[in-house]
Design a protein around this motif. Structure first.
Motif, short mmCIF file in Angstrom:
data_model
loop_
_atom_site.label_atom_id
_atom_site.label_comp_id
_atom_site.label_asym_id
_atom_site.label_seq_id
_atom_site.Cartn_x
_atom_site.Cartn_y
_atom_site.Cartn_z
N THR A 244 -21.73 -2.61 -148.62
CA THR A 244 -22.13 -1.46 -147.80
C THR A 244 -23.29 -0.69 -148.41
O THR A 244 -23.90 0.13 -147.73
N PHE A 248 -25.27 -0.79 -144.30
CA PHE A 248 -24.05 -0.11 -143.89
C PHE A 248 -23.65 -0.54 -142.48
O PHE A 248 -24.47 -0.51 -141.56
N TYR A 253 -17.18 -0.85 -142.98
CA TYR A 253 -16.80 0.21 -143.92
C TYR A 253 -15.46 0.85 -143.54
O TYR A 253 -14.67 1.22 -144.40
N THR A 342 -22.91 6.62 -145.02
CA THR A 342 -21.57 6.71 -145.61
C THR A 342 -21.07 8.15 -145.56
O THR A 342 -19.91 8.41 -145.21
#
Length: 964
Positions: A244, A248, A253, A342
């Motif tokens: 990731t 991403f 994730y 993230t």
């Protein structure tokens, strides 16, 4: 008695005699016979005496059952036995025994009825027990018959059912165990499908099931195998987490985070994630740089892979530097974008979890979840600065690994643009000012800019020395923002930008880079599609914007059809727009039309190729300054040197003349002189010889200076037919004025870029240098004006005129016609020059002003040479001057005529009295000593006596003394 009863109970019902015979030897001391008992009962014994005998028995005989009476009595015997004493003691013991036996017998007899009665009850109980035994025996026999006939078969069925149930449960357990044994295959499939939460959930369920069947020996091995599988899943989960960092993916994730949540290792996952991001930054940049180094090295056997990143950066070649930097920033952008996404994922996830948490499930679970979220949030926020610091250090190592001082300008600007974009990313990423990057790029920029500016100054000197000062044809709407170098100032100022494009640009400006490239793309992609927008269209064809205008330029000037209405009117004041009453002749209109070549190129600026080159340089400097603000002052200082050098060159080529001071016209102002001296002292290397100009052996101070330029030999300034290079002078001077105007336009932008502490330098540069550009017109065009008309011939003609006449003349002198003919010739040549180069109105005004001023001063000088003059002669002077003015006004638009009062005042001074003359001398210091002296001397014969003359000459001498 208790002992006796207990013995009776154990031995069953016996007769009293049998019972007594069964007593232990200790207890059965001596049981009297029936006769003895009878005798004892029959013998009358005093109960009191009997009681005394019993009381006389030693207490030791009543101590315990194991007491050895014989041993005791033997031990009491004295060492020396006395028979008589022994006999007496024995009798005593017998009496005691007899008393005890009698007492015991009495007690037995006393309890005899109760004993007999109890014995009967015992006998009855024994019979009942025997009957119960018979009944039990019969019952057992009957039960045996029932067992054989019914119970055994039924209970067998029940036993079999129970066994069946046990086996069914065992079969389920075995099937479960079989499923557990086959779990590995399913787990592998789920891991290949990257279904980490499902795999962990399955593994945890298997472990739970295995703990249920741990009593099976095969399960212990399976349990350890499941534990190994769980560890393997964690390893693969860590690998998935590391993926990731570069690209991403929300679904990917989400699965990884759900898996770590099931494992209860959310905090560990976050620690691992930051470690992976750090590793990703290092690995990514290393692989990018290594790829370019190995590509450029070819088959060279060098162990680049074992090098440190910092050392590896020094092996990047100049050709691959920019592509590598671009790829490097792209890769770093991908890492930072992944980190940014993230953080977004965790923010959205926290918001989603906050709402269900309010329903109130388990308090402990909620507190732990809140703690995890708080930990993750703090860790991510702290990681922003850490990640950006790593990015800066990697970029810094790359930037400082190569000496960029010899880069091409466009390449270096591209590098600055990329780093500027990277710093913009850093500011949006974590609010950082990117001090590390700024310091490193500033170091490279200062190093580059010093070399670049030095080269550009030398290049400018070469341009100036080879410049023929011909007009560079540009369109009338030319603006510096149309040049490539000024595109960075924004399309908002350019009218060519469509409203829709402008709106989209404005909307994009409000979005951050992370928002713009959230779903794809990269801010560090090389802009190859923008070249179409950068095409310049500033040059005119053949100096004209269209063929029609070119034809129009050479139409017959006698036709009034192409004359603007305002020129058909009488003279219009440029300042007020008002038209004076005095009319202007058709010839004047024609001359005006020729003197200002603005009919076909109204706003076409006058500039040369060198001017355009300087403007482009300024644009490049401003690009660099715009991208790298820390060196803004250095760049602006260098920009000022470009202008200074251009100004100094124009002055040196066309304006330097030793006659300025003697003319007394104040052609060079003190401000201009100060500016020229400052440029000469600070920028011009006067010691450098022409053949050693390229040498760099000079000291640091001389390195900052440039040799004085020399005018090209192709430029001829001595030909009278070209008005002594007037076209070249106009192009040079007006190009300098145009350059100053462009600097004026750029002042607001420069003011925003320069540090506050350095703003006085910028203000001083504009007030003392830029504003003096137009002042160079006076000294440069004065040289033309001084040579264009033969003033010496006019002085000779005036010297031949007789001024001491006795009658008033009605005809002016011939020198006036000669002078006017000179002016007409000058006007004609001015028109010829204007066909080559447009002569702006301010330039023609300066030229005419100079010529008229010089002519008027020549007239005064001629009048001052007169030896004798009468009143009629003075009247003739006035007639000549009025004739000159009348004809002159038809040739020029300048109003009022320069120095008109200078001549008229001098002529009228002849009629002054002594006192008025003295006052005149004091007030009019613009006249030379010779002119004032001649005025006094000529007046001597008329109305000033010799004494007054001496006095006036003394006054003139006093005025002249300070000048000397």
């Amino acid at each position: 008695m208790q002992k006796i009863k207990s013995l009776m109970t154990r031995q069953g019902p016996k007769s009293p005699q049998e019972s007594l015979s069964d007593l232990s030897p200790v207890e059965n001391i001596r049981i009297p016979s029936k006769e003895e008992l009878r005798e004892m009962r029959e013998q009358p014994i005093d109960p009191q005496a009997e009681q005394e005998i019993i009381n006389s028995i030693e207490d030791v005989y009543f101590s315990n059952d194991s007491f050895d009476i014989v041993q005791h009595e033997l031990e009491k015997l004295p060492p020396v036995l006395n028979l008589q004493e022994i006999e007496e003691y024995r009798d005593k013991l017998k009496k005691q025994q007899a008393a005890v036996s009698k007492k015991v017998a009495d007690l037995i007899l006393e309890k005899q009825p109760s004993y007999v009665k109890e014995l009967d009850r015992v006998t009855s109980l024994q019979a009942n027990l025997q009957l119960g035994a018979v009944i039990c025996t019969n019952a057992r026999r009957q039960l045996g018959f029932a067992k054989e006939d019914f119970t055994q078969a039924s209970l067998g069925l029940l036993a079999n059912q129970r066994k069946r149930q046990l086996l069914t449960g065992l079969l389920k357990s075995l099937r479960t165990i079989k499923t557990l044994q086959r779990t590995d295959v399913r787990l592998s499939e789920m891991l290949e499908e990257e279904d980490y939460p499902g795999a962990i959930q399955l593994c945890l369920e298997c472990q739970k099931a295995a703990s249920t069947f741990k009593h099976y020996s095969c399960i212990s091995e399976l349990n350890s195998k499941l534990q190994d599988t769980l560890e393997q899943i964690e390893e693969q989960l860590d690998v998935a987490l590391s993926k990731t960092c570069k690209s991403f993916d929300i679904n990917h994730y989400t699965k990884v985070q759900q898996a770590y949540t099931l494992l209860g290792k959310t905090q560990t996952a976050m620690d691992q994630l930051h470690m992976h991001f750090t590793q990703a930054i290092h690995n990514t940049v290393f692989q990018v740089v290594l790829g370019y180094v190995e590509l450029c090295a070819g088959n060279a056997d060098t162990k680049f892979q074992k090098m440190q990143y910092k050392d590896l950066c020094t092996h990047i070649t100049l050709d691959s530097y920019i592509p590598c930097l671009s790829d490097l920033c792209k890769a770093l952008w991908e890492v930072m974008l992944s980190y940014h996404r993230t953080m977004e994922w965790h923010e959205e996830h926290d918001n989603e979890e906050t709402v269900p948490a309010s329903d109130g499930s388990s308090t402990d679970g909620t507190e732990e979840s809140n703690f995890d979220r708080s930990y993750v949030k703090k860790k991510l926020e702290h990681g922003l600065t850490r990640i950006w610091q790593d990015v800066q250090l990697k970029a810094k190592a790359y930037l400082l690994g190569t000496d960029m001082s010899n880069f091409k300008y466009d390449d270096f600007i591209f590098v600055l643009d990329i780093i500027s974009r990277l710093m913009q990313v850093g500011e949006e990423f974590c609010g950082s000012k990117s001090e590390v990057l700024q310091e490193s790029i500033k170091k490279q920029s200062v190093n580059y800019f010093k070399n670049y500016h030095r080269t550009r100054l030398e290049e400018l000197r070469m341009f100036l020395e080879n410049e023929t000062w011909e007009l560079c044809p540009v369109k009338s709407n030319f603006s510096i923002v149309q040049l490539h170098e000024f595109k960075f100032m924004g399309q908002s100022r350019s009218p060519s930008v469509s409203p829709s494009k402008h709106a989209s640009t404005a909307s994009t400006a409000t979005m951050s880079l992370f928002e713009q490239y959230h779903n794809g793309g990269n801010p560090f992609e090389m802009q190859t599609d923008s070249k179409d927008d950068e095409t310049e269209d500033v040059l005119a064809s053949n100096g004209y914007e269209s063929d029609e205008l070119e034809k129009c330029a050479y139409q017959d000037y006698d036709s009034d059809s192409d004359v603007p209405e305002e020129l058909k009117r009488d003279y219009v004041d440029e300042q007020t727009g008002d038209a004076p009453v005095k009319s202007v002749s058709r010839d004047t209109l024609r001359s005006r039309k020729k003197s200002d070549y603005s009919l076909n190129k109204v706003n076409a600026p006058i500039l040369t190729n060198t001017t355009l080159n300087v403007i482009r340089l300024v644009g490049k400097y401003m690009q660099m300054m715009n991208i790298l603000k820390p060196i803004a002052f250095d760049v602006i200082h260098c920009m000022s040197q470009l202008f200074d050098y251009y100004l100094y060159a124009v002055y040196t080529f066309f304006g330097r003349n030793d006659m300025y001071e003697s003319s007394g016209l104040g052609l060079i102002s003190s401000r201009l002189r100060t500016t020229l001296n400052r440029i000469q002292e600070g920028l011009i290397d006067l010691e450098a010889a022409p053949e050693t100009t390229g040498s760099h052996v000079a000291g640091e101070e001389r390195k900052e200076k440039v040799p004085s330029p020399h005018l090209s030999q192709l430029v001829v300034l001595t030909a009278s037919g070209t008005l002594y290079g007037l076209a070249e002078r106009v192009v040079a001077t007006e190009s300098l004025v145009f350059l100053a105007e462009q600097f004026e336009c750029l002042q607001p932008h420069l003011d925003t870029m320069i540090p506050a502490a350095k703003k006085p330098f910028l203000q001083q540069f504009y007030s003392q240098t830029i504003s003096t550009a137009s002042e160079l017109r006076k000294p440069i065009y004065w040289i033309v004006a001084a040579k264009a008309i033969d003033y010496e011939q006019m002085l000779l003609l005036m010297a031949g005129v007789k001024w001491d006449i006795k009658e008033i003349m009605s005809q002016h002198n011939i020198y006036v016609d000669v002078l006017l003919k000179e002016f007409e010739q000058f006007n004609k040549r001015l028109g010829d020059v204007s066909r080559q180069v447009r002569i702006p109105l301010p330039v023609s005004n300066v030229l005419w002003e100079h010529c008229i001023r010089l002519a008027n001063r020549t007239l005064v000088e001629g009048y001052a040479n007169v030896k004798k003059c009468s009143n009629e002669g003075r009247a003739l002077m006035q007639l000549d001057f009025q004739q000159f003015l009348m004809k002159l006004e038809k040739l020029t638009d300048i109003r009022p005529i320069p120095d008109k009062e200078f001549v008229e005042t001098y002529i009228k001074a002849y009629y002054l009295t002594e006192n008025d003359m003295e006052q005149f001398i004091k007030n009019h210091r613009e006249y030379s000593t010779k002119q004032l002296t001649n005025l006094v001397s000529v007046c001597l014969g008329s109305h000033i006596n010799k004494k007054a003359r001496q006095k006036l000459l003394a006054a003139i001498d006093d005025i002249d003394r300070p000048k000397r």
